[in-house]
Enzyme design. Structure first.
Site, PDB file in Angstrom:
ATOM      1  N   ASP A 186       0.849  -1.192   0.000  1.00 37.20           N
ATOM      2  CA  ASP A 186       0.000   0.000   0.000  1.00 37.20           C
ATOM      3  C   ASP A 186       0.884   1.240   0.000  1.00 37.20           C
ATOM      4  OD1 ASP A 186      -2.832   1.191   0.549  1.00 37.20           O
ATOM      5  OD2 ASP A 186      -1.510   2.194   1.977  1.00 37.20           O
ATOM      6  N   TYR A 205       2.981   9.771  -0.192  1.00 27.47           N
ATOM      7  CA  TYR A 205       3.955   9.140   0.722  1.00 27.47           C
ATOM      8  C   TYR A 205       5.397   9.260   0.229  1.00 27.47           C
ATOM      9  CZ  TYR A 205      -0.185   6.578   2.528  1.00 27.47           C
ATOM     10  OH  TYR A 205      -1.405   6.221   3.026  1.00 27.47           O
ATOM     11  N   LYS A 247      -2.494   5.784  -4.484  1.00 31.58           N
ATOM     12  CA  LYS A 247      -3.614   6.715  -4.271  1.00 31.58           C
ATOM     13  C   LYS A 247      -3.399   8.056  -4.958  1.00 31.58           C
ATOM     14  CE  LYS A 247      -3.904   4.607   0.322  1.00 31.58           C
ATOM     15  NZ  LYS A 247      -2.489   4.487   0.775  1.00 31.58           N
ATOM     16  N   HIS A 254      -7.641   9.271  -2.497  1.00 31.10           N
ATOM     17  CA  HIS A 254      -7.121   9.268  -1.126  1.00 31.10           C
ATOM     18  C   HIS A 254      -8.112   9.895  -0.131  1.00 31.10           C
ATOM     19  CE1 HIS A 254      -2.913   9.097   0.932  1.00 31.10           C
ATOM     20  NE2 HIS A 254      -3.854   8.892   1.821  1.00 31.10           N
ATOM     21  N   ARG A 266       2.275   7.035  18.873  1.00 26.97           N
ATOM     22  CA  ARG A 266       2.062   7.852  17.691  1.00 26.97           C
ATOM     23  C   ARG A 266       2.261   9.296  18.067  1.00 26.97           C
ATOM     24  NH1 ARG A 266      -0.558   4.704  13.755  1.00 26.97           N
ATOM     25  NH2 ARG A 266      -1.301   2.756  14.631  1.00 26.97           N
TER      26      ARG A 266
HETATM   27  N1  LIG Z   1      -5.659   5.983   3.432  1.00 29.99           N
HETATM   28  C1  LIG Z   1      -5.132   6.745   4.354  1.00 29.99           C
HETATM   29  O1  LIG Z   1      -5.501   7.919   4.500  1.00 29.99           O
HETATM   30  C2  LIG Z   1      -4.072   6.181   5.266  1.00 29.99           C
HETATM   31  C3  LIG Z   1      -3.755   6.849   6.462  1.00 29.99           C
HETATM   32  C4  LIG Z   1      -2.788   6.291   7.317  1.00 29.99           C
HETATM   33  C5  LIG Z   1      -2.155   5.106   6.953  1.00 29.99           C
HETATM   34  N2  LIG Z   1      -2.464   4.476   5.772  1.00 29.99           N
HETATM   35  C6  LIG Z   1      -1.763   3.212   5.369  1.00 29.99           C
HETATM   36  O2  LIG Z   1      -1.796   2.287   6.439  1.00 29.99           O
HETATM   37  C7  LIG Z   1      -0.466   1.906   6.806  1.00 29.99           C
HETATM   38  C8  LIG Z   1      -0.366   1.595   8.272  1.00 29.99           C
HETATM   39  O3  LIG Z   1      -0.806   2.654   9.064  1.00 29.99           O
HETATM   40  P1  LIG Z   1       0.154   3.350  10.119  1.00 29.99           P
HETATM   41  O4  LIG Z   1       1.550   3.365   9.618  1.00 29.99           O
HETATM   42  O5  LIG Z   1      -0.506   4.632  10.463  1.00 29.99           O
HETATM   43  O6  LIG Z   1      -0.022   2.465  11.427  1.00 29.99           O
HETATM   44  P2  LIG Z   1       0.282   0.991  11.961  1.00 29.99           P
HETATM   45  O7  LIG Z   1       0.663   0.067  10.881  1.00 29.99           O
HETATM   46  O8  LIG Z   1      -0.887   0.665  12.806  1.00 29.99           O
HETATM   47  O9  LIG Z   1       1.495   1.234  12.946  1.00 29.99           O
HETATM   48  C9  LIG Z   1       2.807   1.363  12.506  1.00 29.99           C
HETATM   49  C10 LIG Z   1       3.711   1.427  13.747  1.00 29.99           C
HETATM   50  O10 LIG Z   1       3.653   0.182  14.450  1.00 29.99           O
HETATM   51  C11 LIG Z   1       4.959  -0.346  14.620  1.00 29.99           C
HETATM   52  N3  LIG Z   1       4.825  -1.807  14.519  1.00 29.99           N
HETATM   53  C12 LIG Z   1       4.671  -2.540  13.380  1.00 29.99           C
HETATM   54  N4  LIG Z   1       4.502  -3.848  13.661  1.00 29.99           N
HETATM   55  C13 LIG Z   1       4.541  -3.977  15.012  1.00 29.99           C
HETATM   56  C14 LIG Z   1       4.430  -5.074  15.893  1.00 29.99           C
HETATM   57  N5  LIG Z   1       4.241  -6.331  15.450  1.00 29.99           N
HETATM   58  N6  LIG Z   1       4.524  -4.834  17.226  1.00 29.99           N
HETATM   59  C15 LIG Z   1       4.724  -3.574  17.693  1.00 29.99           C
HETATM   60  N7  LIG Z   1       4.845  -2.488  16.897  1.00 29.99           N
HETATM   61  C16 LIG Z   1       4.740  -2.681  15.565  1.00 29.99           C
HETATM   62  C17 LIG Z   1       5.779   0.282  13.522  1.00 29.99           C
HETATM   63  O11 LIG Z   1       7.136   0.425  13.875  1.00 29.99           O
HETATM   64  P3  LIG Z   1       8.320  -0.324  13.038  1.00 29.99           P
HETATM   65  O12 LIG Z   1       8.242   0.129  11.609  1.00 29.99           O
HETATM   66  O13 LIG Z   1       9.566   0.127  13.718  1.00 29.99           O
HETATM   67  O14 LIG Z   1       8.048  -1.779  13.199  1.00 29.99           O
HETATM   68  C18 LIG Z   1       5.146   1.677  13.413  1.00 29.99           C
HETATM   69  O15 LIG Z   1       5.652   2.536  14.415  1.00 29.99           O
HETATM   70  C19 LIG Z   1       0.379   3.106   6.326  1.00 29.99           C
HETATM   71  O16 LIG Z   1       1.742   2.769   6.198  1.00 29.99           O
HETATM   72  C20 LIG Z   1      -0.304   3.430   5.019  1.00 29.99           C
HETATM   73  O17 LIG Z   1       0.129   2.527   4.017  1.00 29.99           O
HETATM   74  C21 LIG Z   1      -3.422   4.998   4.937  1.00 29.99           C
END
Ligand SMILES: NC(=O)c1ccc[n+]([C@@H]2O[C@H](COP(=O)([O-])OP(=O)(O)OC[C@H]3O[C@@H](n4cnc5c(N)ncnc54)[C@H](OP(=O)(O)O)[C@@H]3O)[C@@H](O)[C@H]2O)c1
Ligand SMILES: *[C@@H]1O[C@H](CO)[C@@H](O)[C@H](O)[C@H]1NC(C)=O
Length: 345
Positions: free
Chosen positions: A82, A87, A115, A148, A243
């Site tokens: 994704d 990004y 997106k 998006h 966060r």
């Molecule tokens: N459509 C939209 O508007 C939108 C908005 C936000 C996000 N997104 C998409 O969704 C994805 C994920 O969302 P996000 O990055 O906000 O949040 P997330 O995946 O819920 O959280 C990422 C965080 O969790 C840590 N982490 C990952 N695996 C873990 C585990 N097994 N145990 C403990 N910590 C862990 C990561 O650190 P490390 O990397 O150090 O492991 C990072 O700090 C984004 O990358 C993006 O592709 C889309």
């Protein structure tokens, strides 16, 4: 050099190659798929590639770190990535995929989602923006293109009144041109999705929204699923991880108890809770160990009442809340009293 001397190294190399293959097969997870309403299939979990932002703006990976994360991810079984124009990671996603295709992975086995950014919402801008994404990633098509946000902006981030239905016509054009196989939206609320379903010629296949234990989104998820869309859940770890600007990570006893019962981590329980609700989770990590942890969730299943218990952790907390845009006519969320200043202007 005689033939006997050439024999052993060749045999050893063959043995090593077979061992490597067996090890790859043993350590890589078989990725299940979900069916889209246009007949295509999508891998049931995607790797997130948004690296966040700081005072300098969007964070970029150093020394092409993300490119090798993508390749490693494919090695352990990820098949879906994704990304988004905003990004700045489309290039490295494409490079990581290309490196594995060189080693024999087929493009058709990989699913790339990207997106359309908010400053390209005019109908004639959409296919052009997608072509830029294709150029950045080196791909000749993407599997899924999402709008998006429902909100359009001018280049200076002043509000553009362009209707998201006009933008959707551009998404349909891009689909017709074959630049993308499936189209969908992100961050639409139920009302906006209902109108889109009423007025679209090509129906959206996917709704991507924030979903985690502090924001289970039960009503929007069931609405979208009842209308035939696949829901992708972003920020799956919710309040479990720290966060920017949020209070310290939250420990939930329900998650701890389920983790102990199934011999899994709390992170794996949360991802499985999404999969068991037929939601495609998008966990982001750049850490090799967590890369494997987050995909190792297809060998167990939560009970119905356990899904319900996780749902009760709901605190209606949104981590992606662009309140600086809340005066936009198509802002999808509830307004707040003290909007934060925009990082985009
Ligand atoms: N459509 C939209 O508007 C939108 C908005 C936000 C996000 N997104 C998409 O969704 C994805 C994920 O969302 P996000 O990055 O906000 O949040 P997330 O995946 O819920 O959280 C990422 C965080 O969790 C840590 N982490 C990952 N695996 C873990 C585990 N097994 N145990 C403990 N910590 C862990 C990561 O650190 P490390 O990397 O150090 O492991 C990072 O700090 C984004 O990358 C993006 O592709 C889309
Ligand atoms: C969609 O169309 C139906 C039937 O015409 C109508 O009742 C409904 O209000 C429309 N929904 C939206 C969100 O526009």
């Amino acid at each position: 050099m005689n033939s006997r001397a050439a024999g052993p190294p060749l045999a050893a190399m063959l043995r090593a190659a077979i061992l490597l293959l067996a090890w790859r097969l043993a350590t890589s997870v078989e990725m299940p798929k979900v069916k889209l309403n246009d007949g295509r299939e999508m891998p049931a979990l995607a790797l997130g590639t948004y690296l966040g932002f700081n005072e300098q703006g969007i964070i970029h990976s150093e020394n092409h770190q993300l490119r090798s994360v993508i390749s490693q991810a494919i090695d352990v079984g990820y098949r879906h990535f994704d990304t988004a124009a905003i990004y700045g990671t489309e290039g490295e996603v494409g490079e990581g995929v290309a490196a594995k295709i060189k080693e024999g992975v087929r493009r058709s086995d990989i699913f790339v989602t990207t997106k359309l950014w908010n400053t390209h919402h005019k109908r004639e801008q959409v296919a052009v923006a997608l072509q830029q994404s294709l150029k950045a990633s080196g791909l000749d098509y993407v599997d899924l293109y999402l709008m998006h946000w429902p909100m359009g902006f001018n280049d200076d981030y002043s509000v553009s009144k362009v209707d998201y239905m006009e933008t959707w016509r551009g998404m349909e054009d891009a689909h017709k041109l074959g630049l993308v196989k499936s189209i969908g939206v992100s961050n639409f609320n139920q009302e906006q999705l209902g109108r889109l379903l009423n007025e679209s010629r090509v129906h959206p296949s996917v709704l991507q929204i924030e979903v985690h234990p502090q924001l289970p989104q039960t009503s929007l998820v069931s609405y979208a699923q009842s209308r035939g869309l696949v829901v992708m859940g972003y920020s799956p770890f919710g309040a479990m991880v720290s966060r920017f600007g949020a209070p310290p990570p939250k420990k939930e006893s329900v998650l701890k108890e389920l983790a102990e019962k199934y011999g899994k981590s709390e992170a794996q329980i949360v991802l499985r809770w999404l999969v068991d609700r037929n939601i495609v989770p998008i966990p982001k990590t750049v850490n090799p160990k967590r890369l494997e942890e987050n995909i190792n969730i297809f060998d167990f299943k939560l009970e119905k009442d356990e899904i319900q218990r996780v749902n009760t952790l709901d605190t209606n907390t949104r981590f992606t809340l662009p309140s600086f845009w809340q005066n936009h006519p198509y802002y999808p969320f509830d307004k707040v009293d003290n909007p934060i200043p925009s990082p985009f202007v």
